[in-house]
Design an enzyme around this catalytic site. Structure first.
Site, PDB file in Angstrom:
ATOM      1  N   LYS A  22       0.864  -0.940  -0.209  1.00  0.00           N
ATOM      2  CA  LYS A  22      -0.182   0.179  -0.201  1.00  0.00           C
ATOM      3  C   LYS A  22       1.617   1.185  -0.339  1.00  0.00           C
ATOM      4  O   LYS A  22       0.713   1.639  -0.793  1.00  0.00           O
ATOM      5  CB  LYS A  22      -1.051  -0.227   1.590  1.00  0.00           C
ATOM      6  CG  LYS A  22      -1.535   0.984   1.116  1.00  0.00           C
ATOM      7  CD  LYS A  22      -2.314   1.205   2.786  1.00  0.00           C
ATOM      8  CE  LYS A  22      -1.500   1.827   3.788  1.00  0.00           C
ATOM      9  NZ  LYS A  22      -1.375   2.736   4.331  1.00  0.00           N
ATOM     10  N   ASN A  23       1.340   1.839   0.706  1.00  0.00           N
ATOM     11  CA  ASN A  23       2.642   2.579   1.460  1.00  0.00           C
ATOM     12  C   ASN A  23       3.286   2.434   0.421  1.00  0.00           C
ATOM     13  O   ASN A  23       4.272   3.753  -0.049  1.00  0.00           O
ATOM     14  CB  ASN A  23       3.099   2.448   2.844  1.00  0.00           C
ATOM     15  CG  ASN A  23       2.505   2.681   3.577  1.00  0.00           C
ATOM     16  OD1 ASN A  23       1.176   2.945   3.204  1.00  0.00           O
ATOM     17  ND2 ASN A  23       2.506   2.540   4.562  1.00  0.00           N
ATOM     18  N   CYS A 117      -5.716  12.459  11.616  1.00  0.00           N
ATOM     19  CA  CYS A 117      -6.507  10.964  11.664  1.00  0.00           C
ATOM     20  C   CYS A 117      -6.562  10.554  13.182  1.00  0.00           C
ATOM     21  O   CYS A 117      -5.782  10.937  14.370  1.00  0.00           O
ATOM     22  CB  CYS A 117      -5.752   9.803  10.914  1.00  0.00           C
ATOM     23  SG  CYS A 117      -4.682   9.353  11.892  1.00  0.00           S
ATOM     24  N   ARG A 122      -1.321  14.070  13.140  1.00  0.00           N
ATOM     25  CA  ARG A 122      -0.270  14.595  11.706  1.00  0.00           C
ATOM     26  C   ARG A 122      -0.114  15.652  10.528  1.00  0.00           C
ATOM     27  O   ARG A 122      -0.721  15.981  10.186  1.00  0.00           O
ATOM     28  CB  ARG A 122      -0.722  13.227  10.548  1.00  0.00           C
ATOM     29  CG  ARG A 122      -1.252  11.691  11.160  1.00  0.00           C
ATOM     30  CD  ARG A 122      -0.677  10.820  11.376  1.00  0.00           C
ATOM     31  NE  ARG A 122       0.206  10.430  10.617  1.00  0.00           N
ATOM     32  CZ  ARG A 122      -0.802   9.864   9.497  1.00  0.00           C
ATOM     33  NH1 ARG A 122      -1.921   8.853  10.149  1.00  0.00           N
ATOM     34  NH2 ARG A 122       0.038   8.245   8.456  1.00  0.00           N
ATOM     35  N   ASP A 306       3.681   0.770  11.857  1.00  0.00           N
ATOM     36  CA  ASP A 306       2.819  -0.228  11.644  1.00  0.00           C
ATOM     37  C   ASP A 306       3.314  -1.987  11.967  1.00  0.00           C
ATOM     38  O   ASP A 306       1.759  -2.597  11.668  1.00  0.00           O
ATOM     39  CB  ASP A 306       2.609  -0.361   9.970  1.00  0.00           C
ATOM     40  CG  ASP A 306       2.838   1.402   9.340  1.00  0.00           C
ATOM     41  OD1 ASP A 306       3.726   1.590   8.459  1.00  0.00           O
ATOM     42  OD2 ASP A 306       2.662   2.307  10.084  1.00  0.00           O
ATOM     43  N   ARG A 398      -8.530  -0.385   4.812  1.00  0.00           N
ATOM     44  CA  ARG A 398      -7.691   0.659   3.911  1.00  0.00           C
ATOM     45  C   ARG A 398      -5.909  -0.621   3.188  1.00  0.00           C
ATOM     46  O   ARG A 398      -6.290   0.247   2.395  1.00  0.00           O
ATOM     47  CB  ARG A 398      -7.251   1.665   5.111  1.00  0.00           C
ATOM     48  CG  ARG A 398      -8.976   2.606   5.154  1.00  0.00           C
ATOM     49  CD  ARG A 398      -8.527   3.642   5.738  1.00  0.00           C
ATOM     50  NE  ARG A 398      -7.768   4.800   5.309  1.00  0.00           N
ATOM     51  CZ  ARG A 398      -7.144   5.684   5.535  1.00  0.00           C
ATOM     52  NH1 ARG A 398      -7.062   5.821   6.851  1.00  0.00           N
ATOM     53  NH2 ARG A 398      -6.009   5.889   5.057  1.00  0.00           N
TER      54      ARG A 398
END
Ligand code: EPZ
Length: 419
Positions: A22-23, A117, A122, A306, A398
């Protein structure tokens, strides 16, 4: 809305294919703005953050075709609108990655401030300060970032704090700047190396990606090419923890162990037996209870933030006491109250959680709050006795591709049902 229902206590065994990262996929999709023609991106993960990115780019005039083999043809070379609307940006903070490429290619951008978030405020101050140093004029008003430039001019950028997406934004912007740029205190994540490799294939002149100093020689244009997204090391780490927490044996296909060393080292410390194949990793827990491990998150190549929540779930049922310290985000312990409702013995002291391992957790009704906290609740549910339900599963979607399907293949008793 959907929820997951897990009947815990099953040992997970089998093989699972790891999706594209994803990143890495998100910045690479935004990099398509820089190209003079269409980009073919292979190994695209099926994630809601990817869909959000495509919606944002389409809203600005990009066109794309998603093929059945997970490859995507995207043409963002002729944007007709240079605004990233709040309605789209608010659902995905990484939309800030449109800013650097739009400034470099179109000399203008209006992007909604992404806002905070669940895991923290952030801020984007590092992104904006560095773009101003590249000769952008930045104004923030009414919740939007207004950026313009006559021409970005290469220079030395010194980040006072390591930031993954700020490094990526400047890396992309500098590819079309006039002259040489050098990024100091750059983030070193494998996803940055993947982005740099994609940009180099497009014609960018970049050296040092993956180290703390990245040099970019600006060029006049970049071409559309074909690039394959690297595997998702966080999805991979999450499934390895799924094997460790249930005492099972799992082989990950399409994984890249060299980008996961800090996580693998910690899994070995819990007592897991790890072996490697060509592009694969096997974890065998041999039915043993994991040993408790101490964790301190920090920038790559150290232990990734993460993976913090996932190891917190593992420590909940591990043998012994452990401490997990989160140094990257100010509020990344939203999983603690939920795990405590399952019988976990957790005490939060500032940015450290002390965990006293218990033999087993008890299934409960839980609420997901953010992407990785949700993953930790799934892991705890897999190990718990009884049934666990997890609401607001959109958080998981997500960053995890069809998580219940992949877990079912490994022997989990898990269903996605309508709320
Ligand atoms: C990226 O977020 C990842 N997201 C995150 O993954 C990951 O947790 C994080 O890097 C790790 O550092 C993507 O790549 C899309 P940062 P990013 O800028 O870039 C502060 C997931 O679960 N900071 O590296 O937003 C910031 O508040 C997600 O997949 C500023 O102060 O994170 C944080 O404390 C979650 N000002 C620290 O730096 C800025 O301008 C590191 O954040 C930027 C960041």
């Amino acid at each position: 809305m959907y929820k997951l229902v897990i009947k815990g206590g099953k040992t997970l065994n089998g093989t699972v294919k790891i999706a594209g990262s994803k990143n890495a996929a998100l910045p690479i999709l935004f990099a398509s703005i820089l190209a003079d023609g269409p980009l073919k991106v292979n190994n695209i993960p099926h994630l809601s953050d990817v869909s959000t990115t495509l919606r944002l780019l389409m809203d600005m005039g990009a066109e794309f075709i998603l093929e059945s083999d997970n490859s995507l043809h995207i043409d963002a070379s002729k944007l007709t609108k240079l605004t990233g609307e709040y309605s789209l940006v608010k659902t995905m903070r990484a939309s800030i990655l449109a800013l650097g490429p739009m400034l470099a290619k179109y000399k203008k951008a209006k992007i909604s401030l992404p806002g905070g978030c669940a895991i923290g405020t952030r801020p984007v101050n590092l992104h904006l300060k560095a773009l101003e140093e590249l000769s952008a004029k930045i104004e923030v008003k009414g919740g939007y970032i207004y950026a313009t430039t006559d021409q970005l001019i290469g220079t030395d950028i010194h980040f006072e704090q390591v930031s993954v997406t700020a490094t990526e934004n400047i890396l992309m912007a500098a590819t079309l700047a006039q002259g040489q740029s050098t990024i100091h205190n750059a983030a070193q994540e494998p996803e940055i190396v993947d982005l740099a490799n994609c940009l180099i294939s497009m014609g960018a002149k970049i050296t040092g990606a993956g180290t703390a100093i990245i040099s970019i020689q600006g060029v006049s244009n970049l071409s559309g090419i074909s690039h394959s997204v690297c595997p998702d090391r966080i999805e991979a780490g999450t499934y390895l923890v799924a094997a460790a927490i249930t005492g099972g044996k799992i082989t990950l296909k399409n994984a890249r162990p060299q980008s996961m060393q800090a996580v693998i080292d910690k899994l070995i410390e819990t007592g897991a037996d790890i072996s490697y194949g060509k592009n694969s990793i096997t974890l065998d827990m041999k039915g043993e209870r994991p040993k408790a491990v101490n964790i301190k998150t920090s920038a790559y190549p150290n232990f990734p933030t993460d993976m913090q929540a996932q190891f917190c779930a593992l420590n909940c049922i591990a043998d012994g006491q452990s401490a997990i310290t989160e140094t990257i985000f100010e509020n990344r312990f939203m999983h603690i109250p939920e795990l405590s409702r399952m019988g976990a013995q957790l005490t939060l002291e500032g940015n450290t959680v002390i965990c006293k391992g218990v033999k087993s957790l008890t299934g409960a009704n839980l609420m997901a709050t953010d992407l990785r906290a949700s993953a930790s609740l799934v892991l705890a549910g897999l190990a718990a006795t009884g049934t666990t339900t997890i609401e607001r599963v959109y958080h998981l979607d997500r960053g995890y591709e069809t998580i219940e399907e992949k877990l079912k293949l490994l022997g989990a008793q898990i269903e996605r049902i309508q709320d």
